[in-house]
Design a protein around this motif. Structure first.
Motif, PDB file in Angstrom:
ATOM      1  N   THR A   1      58.174  39.316  25.848  1.00 52.43           N
ATOM      2  CA  THR A   1      57.033  40.217  25.733  1.00 52.43           C
ATOM      3  C   THR A   1      55.994  39.861  26.803  1.00 52.43           C
ATOM      4  N   GLY A   2      55.056  40.763  27.003  1.00 52.09           N
ATOM      5  CA  GLY A   2      53.978  40.509  27.952  1.00 52.09           C
ATOM      6  C   GLY A   2      52.778  41.346  27.594  1.00 52.09           C
ATOM      7  N   HIS A   3      51.631  40.986  28.136  1.00 51.19           N
ATOM      8  CA  HIS A   3      50.418  41.768  27.882  1.00 51.19           C
ATOM      9  C   HIS A   3      49.305  41.367  28.846  1.00 51.19           C
ATOM     10  N   ALA A   4      48.209  42.148  28.799  1.00 49.89           N
ATOM     11  CA  ALA A   4      47.008  41.858  29.591  1.00 49.89           C
ATOM     12  C   ALA A   4      45.852  41.737  28.598  1.00 49.89           C
ATOM     13  N   PRO A   5      45.621  40.548  28.065  1.00 58.66           N
ATOM     14  CA  PRO A   5      44.631  40.412  26.992  1.00 58.66           C
ATOM     15  C   PRO A   5      43.190  40.391  27.508  1.00 58.66           C
ATOM     16  N   PHE A   6      42.274  40.710  26.609  1.00 57.13           N
ATOM     17  CA  PHE A   6      40.852  40.709  26.956  1.00 57.13           C
ATOM     18  C   PHE A   6      40.050  40.567  25.667  1.00 57.13           C
ATOM     19  N   SER A   7      38.744  40.356  25.833  1.00 55.08           N
ATOM     20  CA  SER A   7      37.869  40.316  24.665  1.00 55.08           C
ATOM     21  C   SER A   7      36.543  40.962  25.024  1.00 55.08           C
ATOM     22  N   ARG A   8      36.096  41.894  24.206  1.00 55.86           N
ATOM     23  CA  ARG A   8      34.809  42.561  24.463  1.00 55.86           C
ATOM     24  C   ARG A   8      33.650  41.662  24.037  1.00 55.86           C
ATOM     25  N   GLU A   9      33.733  41.113  22.832  1.00 55.10           N
ATOM     26  CA  GLU A   9      32.602  40.329  22.295  1.00 55.10           C
ATOM     27  C   GLU A   9      32.807  38.823  22.450  1.00 55.10           C
ATOM     28  N   GLY A  10      33.977  38.434  22.978  1.00 55.44           N
ATOM     29  CA  GLY A  10      34.321  37.025  23.064  1.00 55.44           C
ATOM     30  C   GLY A  10      35.152  36.605  21.866  1.00 55.44           C
ATOM     31  N   CYS A  11      35.896  35.525  22.025  1.00 49.36           N
ATOM     32  CA  CYS A  11      36.725  35.037  20.916  1.00 49.36           C
ATOM     33  C   CYS A  11      37.183  33.615  21.205  1.00 49.36           C
ATOM     34  N   THR A  12      37.636  32.943  20.159  1.00 50.70           N
ATOM     35  CA  THR A  12      38.273  31.636  20.293  1.00 50.70           C
ATOM     36  C   THR A  12      39.648  31.722  19.646  1.00 50.70           C
ATOM     37  N   LEU A  13      40.656  31.196  20.332  1.00 54.08           N
ATOM     38  CA  LEU A  13      42.044  31.282  19.881  1.00 54.08           C
ATOM     39  C   LEU A  13      42.663  29.896  19.797  1.00 54.08           C
TER      40      LEU A  13
ATOM     41  N   PRO B   1      42.641  29.567  34.882  1.00 50.75           N
ATOM     42  CA  PRO B   1      42.695  30.337  36.139  1.00 50.75           C
ATOM     43  C   PRO B   1      41.821  31.591  36.119  1.00 50.75           C
ATOM     44  N   MET B   2      41.404  32.057  34.948  1.00 56.66           N
ATOM     45  CA  MET B   2      40.642  33.292  34.876  1.00 56.66           C
ATOM     46  C   MET B   2      39.175  33.017  34.567  1.00 56.66           C
ATOM     47  N   ALA B   3      38.286  33.676  35.333  1.00 57.15           N
ATOM     48  CA  ALA B   3      36.850  33.525  35.104  1.00 57.15           C
ATOM     49  C   ALA B   3      36.517  33.937  33.674  1.00 57.15           C
ATOM     50  N   GLY B   4      35.699  33.128  33.010  1.00 56.33           N
ATOM     51  CA  GLY B   4      35.277  33.486  31.658  1.00 56.33           C
ATOM     52  C   GLY B   4      36.210  32.997  30.571  1.00 56.33           C
ATOM     53  N   VAL B   5      37.359  32.421  30.957  1.00 55.01           N
ATOM     54  CA  VAL B   5      38.304  31.901  29.965  1.00 55.01           C
ATOM     55  C   VAL B   5      38.408  30.388  30.133  1.00 55.01           C
ATOM     56  N   THR B   6      38.035  29.644  29.094  1.00 53.60           N
ATOM     57  CA  THR B   6      38.104  28.181  29.141  1.00 53.60           C
ATOM     58  C   THR B   6      39.058  27.697  28.063  1.00 53.60           C
ATOM     59  N   ARG B   7      39.527  26.456  28.221  1.00 52.64           N
ATOM     60  CA  ARG B   7      40.544  25.936  27.297  1.00 52.64           C
ATOM     61  C   ARG B   7      40.242  24.495  26.926  1.00 52.64           C
ATOM     62  N   ARG B   8      40.656  24.139  25.769  1.00 52.83           N
ATOM     63  CA  ARG B   8      40.746  22.737  25.419  1.00 52.83           C
ATOM     64  C   ARG B   8      42.223  22.422  25.191  1.00 52.83           C
ATOM     65  N   MET B   9      42.773  21.589  26.032  1.00 54.12           N
ATOM     66  CA  MET B   9      44.198  21.280  25.910  1.00 54.12           C
ATOM     67  C   MET B   9      44.416  20.273  24.794  1.00 54.12           C
ATOM     68  N   LEU B  10      45.343  20.592  23.923  1.00 52.41           N
ATOM     69  CA  LEU B  10      45.656  19.704  22.796  1.00 52.41           C
ATOM     70  C   LEU B  10      46.932  18.923  23.101  1.00 52.41           C
ATOM     71  N   ASP B  11      47.975  19.616  23.460  1.00 54.45           N
ATOM     72  CA  ASP B  11      49.114  18.939  24.085  1.00 54.45           C
ATOM     73  C   ASP B  11      49.705  19.842  25.141  1.00 54.45           C
ATOM     74  N   ARG B  12      50.379  19.212  26.092  1.00 53.47           N
ATOM     75  CA  ARG B  12      50.890  19.970  27.229  1.00 53.47           C
ATOM     76  C   ARG B  12      51.936  19.134  27.936  1.00 53.47           C
ATOM     77  N   MET B  13      53.064  19.749  28.246  1.00 52.29           N
ATOM     78  CA  MET B  13      54.079  19.068  29.035  1.00 52.29           C
ATOM     79  C   MET B  13      54.858  20.091  29.838  1.00 52.29           C
ATOM     80  N   GLY B  14      55.337  19.650  30.987  1.00 48.91           N
ATOM     81  CA  GLY B  14      56.077  20.561  31.860  1.00 48.91           C
ATOM     82  C   GLY B  14      55.283  20.801  33.124  1.00 48.91           C
TER      83      GLY B  14
END
Ligand SMILES: [Fe+2]
Ligand SMILES: [Fe+2]
Length: 249
Positions: free
Chosen positions: A110-122, A42-55
Motif C-alpha cells: 500500500t501507499g499514501h500521501a499523509p497530511f494533518s490539518r490541525e496537527g497530530c501525534t502518531l 525528511p519532511m518540514a513540520g514532521v518530527t520523530r522520536r525514535m524508539l527502536d530502529r534497525m536497518g
C-alpha cells in the motif's frame, strides 16, 4: 510544506546510519519524550522520536511521529507495511481523516500521501508485518468493544492478531494486579494514559517499554489505573524483511 532537497538527503543519511535500541534481547524502558528527544524527519513540520530502529536503506523502525498543523509527508509506498495508532489530533490521507484513537494497518504494497490539518501525534511501526499478513485494518478504538480480561479490573480491546503476534489496548482499573507471567515472544508497551507499573519501575503516559523474549514480570496499577497499547509475540518472530520486497521496496 516545502522540502529542501539538500537538507532532506542530509537528514536521511543520518537516519539511515542510525541504530536505536537495535538489540532486541535487551530490555528498554523509555520515559515520556522531552522536547529535545524529537528530531527532524525528511519532511518540514514532521518530527520523530525514535524508539527502536534497525536497518540501513530501509529501516525496521518504531517511532513517535508528530505532524505540525498544516504539514504533510511525501507520497510513499509501504514496502514492509505500516502500523499506526493516532495518539492525538487528526491524521489524514487519501482514505480519510483518522482522529485520535484510530488504529491503522497499511499492509505491504500500500501507499499514501499523509497530511494533518490541525496537527497530530502518531505511534508508528514500519517493516513489522509477518509474511502473509495482508489485512488492511481500521479500528476506531473510541467505539470498539472492550472484553473482560484475565483478572478483575482488566479489560481488553483486541486490535490485530496474526501468526502468534497479538496487538491490543488494555485498560487497567486502579488497583489492578496481574499474575506473574512470561513473554516467550517478547512484549512491547506504549503507556497511553495513567501510570503503569511492574516490579522494575513505574511508567507514566508516554513511556515505552520493550521486554525481551522470555522476560518475566508482574504488572499492576496503583490509584491511577492505566490504558496501554500492548504487542506480544513479535520479538524474534519471522517478519517480512526488506530483502523480500523485490523491486517494490
Ligand atoms: Fe505511511
Ligand atoms: Fe506482560
Amino acid at each position: 510544506m516545502r522540502q529542501n532537497p539538500a537538507s532532506v538527503s542530509q537528514v536521511e543519511d543520518r537516519v539511515k546510519a542510525s541504530r536505536v535500541n537495535a538489540d532486541f534481547d535487551q530490555r528498554v524502558a523509555l520515559a515520556p519524550p522531552r522536547a529535545e528527544d524529537w528530531v527532524a524527519s525528511p519532511m518540514a513540520g514532521v518530527t520523530r522520536r525514535m524508539l527502536d530502529r534497525m536497518g540501513d536503506e530501509v529501516a525496521r523502525a518504531t517511532s513517535l511521529v508528530r505532524y505540525a498543523p498544516r504539514s504533510q509527508f511525501e507520497r510513499h509506498e509501504h514496502g514492509g507495511g505500516e502500523e499506526i495508532l493516532v495518539l492525538d489530533g487528526v491524521f489524514s490521507d487519501e482514505t480519510g481523516d483518522h482522529p485520535a484513537g484510530t488504529y491503522l494497518r497499511n499492509p505491504p504494497g500500500t501507499g499514501h500521501a499523509p497530511f494533518s490539518r490541525e496537527g497530530c501525534t502518531l505511534f508508528v511501526k514500519l517493516w513489522q508485518f509477518a509474511r502473509g499478513d495482508t489485512q488492511t485494518v481500521r479500528v476506531d478504538t473510541r467505539r470498539a468493544t472492550w472484553h473482560a480480561g484475565l483478572v478483575p479490573g482488566l479489560t481488553v480491546m483486541p486490535l490485530h492478531e496474526h501468526a502468534g503476534i497479538s496487538t491490543a489496548l488494555v485498560k487497567w482499573a486502579p488497583g489492578t494486579r496481574f499474575t506473574p507471567h512470561t513473554h516467550p515472544g517478547g512484549e512491547e508497551i506504549l503507556v497511553l494514559e495513567g501510570l503503569f507499573q511492574d516490579e522494575y519501575g513505574a511508567y507514566p503516559a508516554g513511556s515505552w517499554l520493550r521486554n525481551p523474549r522470555w522476560s518475566r514480570h508482574t504488572p499492576f496499577t496503583g490509584s491511577e489505573g492505566a490504558l496501554i497499547y500492548v504487542k506480544t509475540g513479535h520479538l524474534g518472530a519471522e517478519l517480512l524483511a526488506p530483502d523480500d520486497a523485490g523491486s517494490g521496496g
